[in-house]
Design a protein around this motif. Structure first.
Motif, PDB file in Angstrom:
ATOM      1  N   ALA A 183       0.808   3.810  11.293  1.00 44.13           N
ATOM      2  CA  ALA A 183       1.423   2.754  12.102  1.00 44.13           C
ATOM      3  C   ALA A 183       1.394   1.405  11.385  1.00 44.13           C
ATOM      4  O   ALA A 183       2.173   0.502  11.719  1.00 44.13           O
ATOM      5  CB  ALA A 183       0.720   2.643  13.451  1.00 44.13           C
ATOM      6  N   LEU A 184       0.508   1.261  10.405  1.00 46.65           N
ATOM      7  CA  LEU A 184       0.397   0.004   9.658  1.00 46.65           C
ATOM      8  C   LEU A 184       1.350  -0.060   8.471  1.00 46.65           C
ATOM      9  O   LEU A 184       1.391  -1.075   7.770  1.00 46.65           O
ATOM     10  CB  LEU A 184      -1.036  -0.170   9.129  1.00 46.65           C
ATOM     11  N   ALA A 185       2.102   1.006   8.237  1.00 45.08           N
ATOM     12  CA  ALA A 185       2.911   1.102   7.021  1.00 45.08           C
ATOM     13  C   ALA A 185       3.802  -0.120   6.811  1.00 45.08           C
ATOM     14  O   ALA A 185       3.959  -0.602   5.684  1.00 45.08           O
ATOM     15  CB  ALA A 185       3.757   2.369   7.053  1.00 45.08           C
ATOM     16  N   ASP A 186       4.390  -0.641   7.880  1.00 42.07           N
ATOM     17  CA  ASP A 186       5.302  -1.786   7.767  1.00 42.07           C
ATOM     18  C   ASP A 186       4.689  -3.073   8.289  1.00 42.07           C
ATOM     19  O   ASP A 186       5.393  -4.073   8.484  1.00 42.07           O
ATOM     20  CB  ASP A 186       6.604  -1.499   8.523  1.00 42.07           C
ATOM     21  N   ALA A 187       3.365  -3.060   8.521  1.00 36.96           N
ATOM     22  CA  ALA A 187       2.707  -4.232   9.106  1.00 36.96           C
ATOM     23  C   ALA A 187       2.452  -5.303   8.051  1.00 36.96           C
ATOM     24  O   ALA A 187       2.313  -5.018   6.866  1.00 36.96           O
ATOM     25  CB  ALA A 187       1.389  -3.825   9.759  1.00 36.96           C
ATOM     26  N   ASP A 188       2.381  -6.543   8.528  1.00 36.51           N
ATOM     27  CA  ASP A 188       2.009  -7.679   7.679  1.00 36.51           C
ATOM     28  C   ASP A 188       0.537  -7.949   7.950  1.00 36.51           C
ATOM     29  O   ASP A 188       0.178  -8.630   8.905  1.00 36.51           O
ATOM     30  CB  ASP A 188       2.868  -8.897   8.018  1.00 36.51           C
ATOM     31  N   LEU A 189      -0.312  -7.394   7.109  1.00 33.35           N
ATOM     32  CA  LEU A 189      -1.748  -7.385   7.382  1.00 33.35           C
ATOM     33  C   LEU A 189      -2.490  -8.034   6.219  1.00 33.35           C
ATOM     34  O   LEU A 189      -2.273  -7.672   5.066  1.00 33.35           O
ATOM     35  CB  LEU A 189      -2.215  -5.931   7.543  1.00 33.35           C
ATOM     36  N   ASP A 190      -3.375  -9.003   6.522  1.00 32.42           N
ATOM     37  CA  ASP A 190      -4.203  -9.563   5.460  1.00 32.42           C
ATOM     38  C   ASP A 190      -5.635  -9.101   5.649  1.00 32.42           C
ATOM     39  O   ASP A 190      -5.993  -8.507   6.664  1.00 32.42           O
ATOM     40  CB  ASP A 190      -4.101 -11.090   5.408  1.00 32.42           C
ATOM     41  N   GLU A 191      -6.478  -9.389   4.655  1.00 33.88           N
ATOM     42  CA  GLU A 191      -7.834  -8.845   4.652  1.00 33.88           C
ATOM     43  C   GLU A 191      -8.715  -9.404   5.764  1.00 33.88           C
ATOM     44  O   GLU A 191      -9.779  -8.845   6.051  1.00 33.88           O
ATOM     45  CB  GLU A 191      -8.489  -9.104   3.302  1.00 33.88           C
ATOM     46  N   ASP A 192      -8.306 -10.515   6.395  1.00 35.61           N
ATOM     47  CA  ASP A 192      -9.104 -11.093   7.482  1.00 35.61           C
ATOM     48  C   ASP A 192      -8.771 -10.501   8.845  1.00 35.61           C
ATOM     49  O   ASP A 192      -9.451 -10.805   9.831  1.00 35.61           O
ATOM     50  CB  ASP A 192      -8.891 -12.621   7.530  1.00 35.61           C
ATOM     51  N   ASP A 193      -7.757  -9.673   8.903  1.00 35.52           N
ATOM     52  CA  ASP A 193      -7.394  -9.040  10.178  1.00 35.52           C
ATOM     53  C   ASP A 193      -8.533  -8.118  10.619  1.00 35.52           C
ATOM     54  O   ASP A 193      -9.020  -7.312   9.819  1.00 35.52           O
ATOM     55  CB  ASP A 193      -6.105  -8.231   9.994  1.00 35.52           C
ATOM     56  N   PRO A 194      -8.999  -8.213  11.862  1.00 33.00           N
ATOM     57  CA  PRO A 194     -10.130  -7.386  12.317  1.00 33.00           C
ATOM     58  C   PRO A 194      -9.867  -5.890  12.223  1.00 33.00           C
ATOM     59  O   PRO A 194     -10.797  -5.090  12.128  1.00 33.00           O
ATOM     60  CB  PRO A 194     -10.349  -7.832  13.768  1.00 33.00           C
ATOM     61  N   ARG A 195      -8.600  -5.473  12.241  1.00 30.40           N
ATOM     62  CA  ARG A 195      -8.283  -4.043  12.142  1.00 30.40           C
ATOM     63  C   ARG A 195      -8.681  -3.475  10.776  1.00 30.40           C
ATOM     64  O   ARG A 195      -8.972  -2.284  10.649  1.00 30.40           O
ATOM     65  CB  ARG A 195      -6.794  -3.811  12.382  1.00 30.40           C
ATOM     66  N   VAL A 196      -8.686  -4.335   9.751  1.00 33.53           N
ATOM     67  CA  VAL A 196      -8.997  -3.864   8.406  1.00 33.53           C
ATOM     68  C   VAL A 196     -10.425  -3.348   8.341  1.00 33.53           C
ATOM     69  O   VAL A 196     -10.676  -2.217   7.908  1.00 33.53           O
ATOM     70  CB  VAL A 196      -8.788  -5.001   7.366  1.00 33.53           C
ATOM     71  N   ASP A 197     -11.380  -4.165   8.763  1.00 28.63           N
ATOM     72  CA  ASP A 197     -12.783  -3.758   8.696  1.00 28.63           C
ATOM     73  C   ASP A 197     -13.053  -2.572   9.607  1.00 28.63           C
ATOM     74  O   ASP A 197     -13.772  -1.632   9.231  1.00 28.63           O
ATOM     75  CB  ASP A 197     -13.681  -4.933   9.091  1.00 28.63           C
ATOM     76  N   GLU A 198     -12.446  -2.576  10.796  1.00 25.66           N
ATOM     77  CA  GLU A 198     -12.684  -1.492  11.766  1.00 25.66           C
ATOM     78  C   GLU A 198     -12.165  -0.147  11.244  1.00 25.66           C
ATOM     79  O   GLU A 198     -12.869   0.869  11.298  1.00 25.66           O
ATOM     80  CB  GLU A 198     -12.013  -1.864  13.096  1.00 25.66           C
ATOM     81  N   SER A 239      -3.074  -0.491   1.678  1.00 24.82           N
ATOM     82  CA  SER A 239      -3.824  -0.807   0.466  1.00 24.82           C
ATOM     83  C   SER A 239      -4.964  -1.774   0.784  1.00 24.82           C
ATOM     84  O   SER A 239      -6.068  -1.642   0.232  1.00 24.82           O
ATOM     85  CB  SER A 239      -2.893  -1.418  -0.582  1.00 24.82           C
ATOM     86  N   VAL A 240      -4.728  -2.713   1.675  1.00 28.78           N
ATOM     87  CA  VAL A 240      -5.775  -3.652   2.086  1.00 28.78           C
ATOM     88  C   VAL A 240      -6.947  -2.900   2.714  1.00 28.78           C
ATOM     89  O   VAL A 240      -8.114  -3.189   2.430  1.00 28.78           O
ATOM     90  CB  VAL A 240      -5.216  -4.706   3.075  1.00 28.78           C
TER      91      VAL A 240
END
Length: 252
Positions: A183-198, A239-240
């Motif tokens: 679901a994140l394939a097309d998302a604009d996500l940076d390393e500070d997004d809480p979803r990354v660590d979770e 990748s993030v």
């Protein structure tokens, strides 16, 4: 012998012979009174080595360095080394044919079948998750099977084979994480997004302990061919997450 005979003996074209002369890889032989080049066994050996080294992936400049090291050696020594090279090629071909034989014996082939028997067992034990991320997971393992250095293969394969058979609950949790990553394939996500660590922590939690690095873990260099291919295959947001997994395993 003449240039055509030399080329035929080494399995190259006469154009290739002239090209190697031009580059200085193959020294010009003496010429007869009629102007024709007269080649000897030594030139044939040198030409065969150029072809062999080229097939191994060496650049022409690298081949030049190897050949320069051979200057002045006795012909027998060069021939012995060439014979050893050919013996290694024969062994590699036998190994490849041995791997092909059981595949060709099957009536129907699955894409996962074109791996080593041990890796086929590993892939058979993976949770049968669906989606792009699950497919990439299998493709990465198949790539790892091909790129593993001989010295590393026994330990890595043993770790993979030590994975327990997944139960229904574990398989469902793997499917859930893979679906969220898809679901994140097309998302604009940076390393500070809480979803990354979770997501990164859940991926580590779902990884069998035998596959997690023991002791101090060093972050792999991105110049590593496998890591580079691994990260380049991922959409930026995924990748993030994977980079965060690596950082968490390294304790950073």
């Amino acid at each position: 012998m003449r240039i055509g005979q030399l080329a035929a003996l080494a399995g190259v074209s006469t154009r290739a012979v002239r090209h190697y002369h031009h580059l200085g890889l193959l020294p010009e032989p003496r010429r007869l009174a009629n102007g024709y080049r007269e080649y000897t066994l030594r030139e044939a050996v040198t030409l065969a080595r150029i072809r062999r080294l080229s097939e191994l992936g060496l650049a022409l400049e690298e081949i030049r360095d190897v050949l320069d090291d051979d200057r002045g050696r006795e012909l027998r020594e060069v021939l012995v080394e060439l014979d050893e090279d050919l013996a290694r090629q024969e062994e590699e071909i036998r190994d490849r044919r041995a791997r092909l034989a059981p595949l060709l014996a099957q009536d129907e082939l699955h894409p996962d079948d074109a791996v080593s028997p041990d890796m086929a067992t590993v892939l058979g034990r993976l949770p049968q998750a669906e989606g792009e991320m699950a497919q990439r997971d299998r493709e990465w393992l198949a790539l790892l099977d091909t790129t593993l250095a001989d010295r590393d293969r026994p330990d890595v394969i043993a770790s993979l084979l030590s994975m327990p058979e997944p139960d229904a609950d574990h398989a469902a949790r793997v499917q859930e994480v893979f679906s969220e990553l898809d679901a994140l394939a097309d998302a604009d996500l940076d390393e500070d997004d809480p979803r990354v660590d979770e997501l990164a922590r859940r991926l580590i939690e779902l990884t069998p302990s035998a596959l997690l690095p023991a002791g101090e873990f060093r972050i792999p260099e991105e110049s590593d061919a496998f890591i580079r291919a691994f990260l380049a295959d991922l959409p930026p947001a995924q990748s993030v997450v994977v980079r965060r997994v690596i950082a968490l395993l390294a304790g950073s």
